[in-house]
Design a protein around this motif. Structure first.
Motif, short mmCIF file in Angstrom:
data_model
loop_
_atom_site.label_atom_id
_atom_site.label_comp_id
_atom_site.label_asym_id
_atom_site.label_seq_id
_atom_site.Cartn_x
_atom_site.Cartn_y
_atom_site.Cartn_z
N VAL A 139 43.65 30.68 40.05
CA VAL A 139 44.84 31.69 39.75
C VAL A 139 45.29 32.56 39.16
N LYS A 140 45.66 31.57 37.82
CA LYS A 140 45.84 32.37 36.65
C LYS A 140 45.16 32.94 35.89
N SER A 141 44.17 32.94 35.86
CA SER A 141 42.89 33.72 35.17
C SER A 141 42.72 35.37 36.84
N ALA A 142 42.56 34.87 37.44
CA ALA A 142 42.93 35.77 38.33
C ALA A 142 43.61 37.16 38.55
N GLU A 143 44.79 36.65 37.77
CA GLU A 143 46.08 37.26 37.66
C GLU A 143 45.91 38.07 36.08
N LYS A 144 44.87 37.29 35.40
CA LYS A 144 44.83 37.96 34.12
C LYS A 144 43.64 39.06 34.24
N SER A 145 42.59 39.01 35.02
CA SER A 145 41.65 39.71 35.59
C SER A 145 42.16 41.51 35.89
N LEU A 146 43.67 41.22 37.28
CA LEU A 146 44.19 41.40 37.73
C LEU A 146 44.75 42.73 36.49
N ARG A 147 45.52 42.19 35.32
CA ARG A 147 46.46 42.73 34.22
C ARG A 147 45.22 44.05 33.28
N LEU A 148 43.98 42.81 32.64
CA LEU A 148 43.14 43.51 32.00
C LEU A 148 42.68 44.66 32.73
N LEU A 149 42.18 44.34 34.07
CA LEU A 149 41.22 45.75 34.45
C LEU A 149 42.30 46.64 35.22
N GLY A 150 43.33 46.76 34.68
CA GLY A 150 43.90 47.02 36.36
C GLY A 150 44.36 47.81 37.06
N THR A 151 44.54 46.43 37.73
CA THR A 151 44.04 46.94 39.05
C THR A 151 45.24 45.76 40.06
N ASP A 152 45.59 46.52 41.32
CA ASP A 152 46.37 44.97 41.93
C ASP A 152 44.77 44.19 42.87
N TYR A 153 44.09 44.60 43.07
CA TYR A 153 43.31 44.26 43.80
C TYR A 153 41.89 43.74 43.20
N LEU A 154 40.96 42.69 43.27
CA LEU A 154 39.49 41.93 43.11
C LEU A 154 39.03 42.59 44.63
N ASP A 155 37.38 43.19 44.52
CA ASP A 155 36.52 43.08 45.63
C ASP A 155 36.25 41.86 45.71
N LEU A 156 35.54 40.83 44.60
CA LEU A 156 35.49 39.83 44.57
C LEU A 156 35.04 39.27 43.75
N LEU A 157 36.20 38.22 44.03
CA LEU A 157 35.69 36.67 43.13
C LEU A 157 34.94 35.37 43.09
N LEU A 158 34.18 35.60 41.37
CA LEU A 158 33.53 34.69 41.67
C LEU A 158 33.64 33.06 40.61
N VAL A 159 33.22 32.21 41.36
CA VAL A 159 33.53 30.77 40.45
C VAL A 159 32.27 31.27 39.70
N HIS A 160 32.55 31.22 39.00
CA HIS A 160 31.43 31.32 37.83
C HIS A 160 29.88 30.59 37.24
N ARG A 161 30.69 29.52 37.02
CA ARG A 161 29.80 28.45 37.54
C ARG A 161 30.43 26.94 37.96
N PRO A 162 29.38 25.75 39.06
CA PRO A 162 29.90 24.37 39.37
C PRO A 162 30.59 23.73 38.21
N ASP A 163 32.45 23.40 38.68
CA ASP A 163 32.87 22.66 37.24
C ASP A 163 33.01 21.21 37.87
N TRP A 164 31.97 20.10 37.70
CA TRP A 164 31.35 19.56 37.49
C TRP A 164 32.76 18.23 37.48
N LEU A 165 34.10 19.10 37.21
CA LEU A 165 34.95 17.70 37.32
C LEU A 165 36.78 17.88 38.56
N THR A 166 36.00 19.15 39.04
CA THR A 166 36.90 19.83 39.58
C THR A 166 36.81 18.88 41.51
N SER A 167 37.12 18.91 42.29
CA SER A 167 37.12 18.90 43.72
C SER A 167 36.75 20.28 44.06
#
Ligand SMILES: NC(=O)c1ccc[n+]([C@@H]2O[C@H](COP(=O)([O-])OP(=O)(O)OC[C@H]3O[C@@H](n4cnc5c(N)ncnc54)[C@H](OP(=O)(O)O)[C@@H]3O)[C@@H](O)[C@H]2O)c1
Length: 304
Positions: free
Chosen positions: A111-139
């Motif tokens: 959530v924090k990263s997406a909100e940062k992306s919105l701010r940096l990209l100067g937009t209030d929506y992202l058409d698609l958000l991807l988890v860049h790589r599987p995080d082995w330590l997160t369920s």
């Protein structure tokens, strides 16, 4: 014009060819807004309306560069679909606190990263958000919670993953309020894993289209010093006249486009003439023996 496609039944429409932004800050000659604006307008003329970026690109600087460039022309952002990714954190000047490169796909971080992306990209929506790589330590529950929250709040219009194997995809998908719309995977004549490891089959089974990163194997496919590249150059010379003077890069795109999983290749160039040449590859319909002929040239052997 490049056709528009749905990645899945619950996704927005994207252009079948996507413009990748990973290398936007690599070459000082093109790493400025004036040059990027020219390339973005060239994309629009061709019908390439989807941009693929990521939080980490340019060591966390590319998103801001895109945002600053889009801001220069009112209404330009709405002409594009923006795909971004989160989850990879490496030590760099920006983040001296980080000591070890790691993945983080926890709900809070997504959530924090997406909100940062919105701010940096100067937009209030992202058409698609991807988890860049599987995080082995997160369920999967934890990762899904972050994506589901962003979907519910309308901050992202669709959610997907990148570099997930079939099991990781199934698991996360099972925890989503709405299905993941893509898996962005490495796929090219020099990297054929998706046709053997089940990821391309999974996309057909579940009814989504994959996105294909590094379609020219980061440029290695075009290098005569690479033995497979040299064999492919020879094969392309043989096929060229039959396909209207097509070059190896165009045939390599046509090879990906022909796969029944209907991948969306992500173009990695900083040159307008190469964007135009790639768009022309959409018109190439490879005959069966030529598709297998390119497979054979890439592998250096005939099919088993
Ligand atoms: N999800 C992931 O983990 C992941 C990982 C990597 C990449 N990606 C995405 O995929 C996109 C594309 O990846 P990529 O940049 O590696 O794509 P690529 O097309 O495989 O490689 C691009 C490189 O090849 C060169 N090139 C292009 N056409 C050429 C030609 N005809 N002859 C010689 N060299 C040529 C480009 O140089 P010029 O600029 O000079 O044309 C550039 O250096 C990225 O921008 C990013 O959006 C995603």
């Amino acid at each position: 014009m490049i056709p528009r496609v749905f990645l899945a039944s619950n996704s927005p429409a994207f252009s079948r060819l996507v413009y990748g932004t990973w290398r936007f800050l690599d070459d000082p000659a093109t790493a400025h807004s004036d040059d990027l604006l020219k390339r973005l307008h060239a994309c629009l003329e061709l019908g390439i309306t989807t941009l693929d970026t990521a939080e980490i690109y340019g060591l966390y600087r590319v998103e801001e560069f895109i945002g600053q460039t889009l801001k220069k022309e009112p209404g330009l952002r709405e002409k594009f679909e923006i795909v971004t990714k989160s989850g990879i954190y490496v030590p760099c000047d920006f983040h001296p606190d980080r000591k070890v490169a790691h993945y983080n796909a926890t709900a809070a971080r997504i959530v924090k990263s997406a909100e940062k992306s919105l701010r940096l990209l100067g937009t209030d929506y992202l058409d698609l958000l991807l988890v860049h790589r599987p995080d082995w330590l997160t369920s999967a529950d934890e990762t899904a919670e972050g994506l589901n929250r962003l979907l519910k709040e309308g901050k992202i219009r669709s959610a997907g993953v990148s570099n997930y194997n079939v099991h990781q995809f199934d698991l996360l998908n099972s925890r989503m309020d709405q299905p993941l719309v893509t898996n962005q995977i490495e796929f090219s004549l020099l990297h054929m894993d998706p046709i053997y490891d089940g990821t391309a089959d999974q996309s057909q089974k579940l009814g989504f289209k994959p996105m294909a990163w590094s379609p020219l194997a980061k440029g290695a496919l075009m290098s005569p010093e690479n033995p497979a590249g040299a064999r492919l150059q020879k094969k392309a010379a043989e096929l060229s006249a039959k396909y209207g003077g097509a070059t190896l890069d165009q045939l390599a795109y046509a090879w990906i486009l022909a796969h029944p999983s209907q991948p969306l290749p992500i173009i990695g160039t900083n040159k307008i003439e190469r964007l135009i040449a790639t768009a022309q590859a959409m018109d190439i319909q490879l005959e069966r023996e030529d598709w297998y002929g390119l497979w054979e040239a890439a592998q250096g052997q005939s099919i088993p």
